[in-house]
Scaffold this active site. Structure first.
Site, PDB file in Angstrom:
ATOM      1  CB  SER A 153       0.952  20.926   4.415  1.00  0.00           C
ATOM      2  OG  SER A 153       1.139  22.323   4.523  1.00  0.00           O
ATOM      3  NE  ARG A 262      -3.000  27.942  -2.811  1.00  0.00           N
ATOM      4  CZ  ARG A 262      -2.377  27.316  -1.793  1.00  0.00           C
ATOM      5  NH1 ARG A 262      -1.555  27.950  -1.006  1.00  0.00           N
ATOM      6  NH2 ARG A 262      -2.604  26.035  -1.568  1.00  0.00           N
ATOM      7  CD  GLU A 277      -6.983  22.811  -0.076  1.00  0.00           C
ATOM      8  OE1 GLU A 277      -7.489  22.846   1.062  1.00  0.00           O
ATOM      9  OE2 GLU A 277      -5.768  22.898  -0.271  1.00  0.00           O
ATOM     10  N   GLY A 283      -0.019  29.993   2.353  1.00  0.00           N
ATOM     11  CA  GLY A 283       1.384  30.062   2.761  1.00  0.00           C
ATOM     12  C   GLY A 283       2.059  31.330   2.257  1.00  0.00           C
TER      13      GLY A 283
HETATM   14  N1  LIG Z   1      -8.721  14.543  -6.538  1.00  0.00           N
HETATM   15  C1  LIG Z   1      -7.449  14.840  -6.805  1.00  0.00           C
HETATM   16  N2  LIG Z   1      -6.944  14.613  -8.039  1.00  0.00           N
HETATM   17  C2  LIG Z   1      -5.653  14.902  -8.325  1.00  0.00           C
HETATM   18  N3  LIG Z   1      -4.794  15.429  -7.425  1.00  0.00           N
HETATM   19  C3  LIG Z   1      -5.234  15.672  -6.185  1.00  0.00           C
HETATM   20  C4  LIG Z   1      -6.586  15.399  -5.808  1.00  0.00           C
HETATM   21  N4  LIG Z   1      -6.733  15.752  -4.516  1.00  0.00           N
HETATM   22  C5  LIG Z   1      -5.536  16.224  -4.100  1.00  0.00           C
HETATM   23  N5  LIG Z   1      -4.635  16.180  -5.086  1.00  0.00           N
HETATM   24  C6  LIG Z   1      -3.218  16.562  -4.987  1.00  0.00           C
HETATM   25  O1  LIG Z   1      -2.848  16.690  -3.615  1.00  0.00           O
HETATM   26  C7  LIG Z   1      -2.534  18.067  -3.287  1.00  0.00           C
HETATM   27  C8  LIG Z   1      -3.117  18.445  -1.929  1.00  0.00           C
HETATM   28  O2  LIG Z   1      -4.516  18.265  -1.946  1.00  0.00           O
HETATM   29  P1  LIG Z   1      -5.530  19.370  -1.441  1.00  0.00           P
HETATM   30  O3  LIG Z   1      -6.911  18.866  -1.674  1.00  0.00           O
HETATM   31  O4  LIG Z   1      -5.190  20.688  -2.032  1.00  0.00           O
HETATM   32  O5  LIG Z   1      -5.302  19.376   0.145  1.00  0.00           O
HETATM   33  P2  LIG Z   1      -4.280  20.154   1.101  1.00  0.00           P
HETATM   34  O6  LIG Z   1      -3.467  21.085   0.250  1.00  0.00           O
HETATM   35  O7  LIG Z   1      -5.154  20.881   2.060  1.00  0.00           O
HETATM   36  O8  LIG Z   1      -3.489  19.099   1.775  1.00  0.00           O
HETATM   37  C9  LIG Z   1      -3.141  18.873  -4.421  1.00  0.00           C
HETATM   38  O9  LIG Z   1      -2.477  20.084  -4.553  1.00  0.00           O
HETATM   39  C10 LIG Z   1      -2.966  17.926  -5.597  1.00  0.00           C
HETATM   40  O10 LIG Z   1      -1.624  17.926  -6.043  1.00  0.00           O
HETATM   41 MG   LIG Z   2      -4.166  22.356  -1.235  1.00  0.00          MG
END
Ligand SMILES: Nc1ncnc2c1ncn2[C@@H]1O[C@H](COP(=O)(O)OP(=O)(O)O)[C@@H](O)[C@H]1O
Ligand SMILES: [Mg+2]
Length: 317
Positions: A153, A262, A277, A283
């Site tokens: 999140s 997902r 990831e 969700g």
């Molecule tokens: N390397 C990246 N470049 C651009 N946007 C990113 C990057 N890493 C994360 N984000 C942004 O942050 C959000 C959450 O990151 P994510 O790696 O999916 O972790 P989580 O959803 O588990 O917190 C992503 O959906 C994206 O919008």
């Molecule tokens: Mg994510």
């Protein structure tokens, strides 16, 4: 009429407790309307005693975050001999650790943004000054994304544009997890690509394109109606769409996922979809991405829940 007893595990102690309660309530309502006997269970220390007394036919895991998504609850349910929805222990543990997921993806040739992982211990041993000095070049310069390796999140996550802000972002990420990930920031089209296992293997649902109005898809943008625009299916060139689909199915298989996953991705300016990831307990709230993707494929929320619970019941010993 379905008469099996299904325990819906929700809440718990993770930082995503409130999100999980929302997912859980919707799942309970769907299962009830499908005719199942539903036992909503907030995960407390009494969980094992309750499960032993109630003997549900299966558990629907509507937990998000630590303990619910990292293999802990999955291992407990294996021990108790109760089938459950979603990936098993190993896939859950791998996907929960973004650093391990990225390593596996990179070894498999799946594009993922350049990154380094820094444990809290390494950060201390190396000395903060040295670490801060080495990081930017190691990931190809700013902007970078700093995030905890094990969290969800977008908690503890920040976009960092300049060296001065790096130390604070690392300390923040390390307050959520024992290691932090510094990743090249990829500007582009953000996607969430859901996979459901079907009779012919992983079936990829239409990609959901995400446009956060603030520019950052953070906790508030994820769960507040109106803060984010979604396009389903995503507005992609057909060849990019095909590649996105291939990658989502590949990540699902690579991590050993089952039932559902997902993948979160960003399509860069170079047209390459970079996988950030993989989520093993996506969700199921009003604003969640898997239900949106399913709806676009003609599957209702109820259909998804029924599909997942049927898969788990088919594993009943
Ligand atoms: N390397 C990246 N470049 C651009 N946007 C990113 C990057 N890493 C994360 N984000 C942004 O942050 C959000 C959450 O990151 P994510 O790696 O999916 O972790 P989580 O959803 O588990 O917190 C992503 O959906 C994206 O919008
Ligand atoms: Mg994510």
């Amino acid at each position: 009429m379905n008469r099996e007893k299904i325990a819906v595990l929700m809440g718990g102690r993770s930082l995503e407790r409130d999100v999980s309660l929302k997912s859980g309530e919707r799942v309970c309502a769907a299962l009830e309307s499908l005719g199942y006997r539903v036992l909503p269970l907030d995960v407390t220390p009494e969980l094992v005693a309750t499960l032993r007394a109630e003997r549900p036919d299966a558990c629907y895991i509507a937990l998000h975050g630590k303990y619910g998504e990292d293999g802990t609850i999955q291992e407990l349910l294996e021990f108790l001999g109760i089938p459950y929805t979603g990936p098993g222990v190993t896939a859950s543990a791998l996907a929960w650790d973004k650093s391990l997921t990225k390593r596996l993806m990179a070894e498999d040739g799946i594009p993922t943004p350049a990154w380094i992982t820094l444990t809290a211990d390494a950060f201390k041993e190396m000395g903060a000054a040295t670490a801060l000095d080495l990081i930017p070049d190691a990931v190809g310069g700013f902007p970078v994304c700093v995030k905890p390796t094990k969290q969800g999140s977008a908690l503890g996550l920040a976009r960092i544009d300049a060296p001065e802000a790096l130390a604070e972002a690392l300390l923040s990420a390390l307050s959520y997890s024992d290691a932090a990930l510094v990743e090249k920031w990829v500007d582009g089209c953000e996607l969430a690509v859901s996979v459901l296992d079907g009779p012919d293997g992983p079936q990829v649902l239409p990609a959901v394109e995400i446009e956060a109005k603030s520019g950052l898809f953070d906790f508030s943008a994820m769960y507040t109606r109106g803060e984010t625009d979604y396009y389903v299916p995503a507005r992609l060139d057909p060849d990019v769409a095909a590649e996105v689909e291939r990658l989502a199915a590949r990540v699902h298989t690579l991590l050993g996922c089952r039932d559902v996953s997902r993948a979160d991705m960003v399509v860069g300016a170079d047209g390459v979809p970079y996988v950030l990831e993989c989520n093993t307990s996506p969700g199921m709230t009003e604003t969640s991405l898997l239900p949106m993707a399913a709806e676009s494929a003609g599957m209702s929320f109820q259909d998804v829940v029924e599909h997942l619970i049927r898969e788990s019941l088919s594993r009943k010993g």
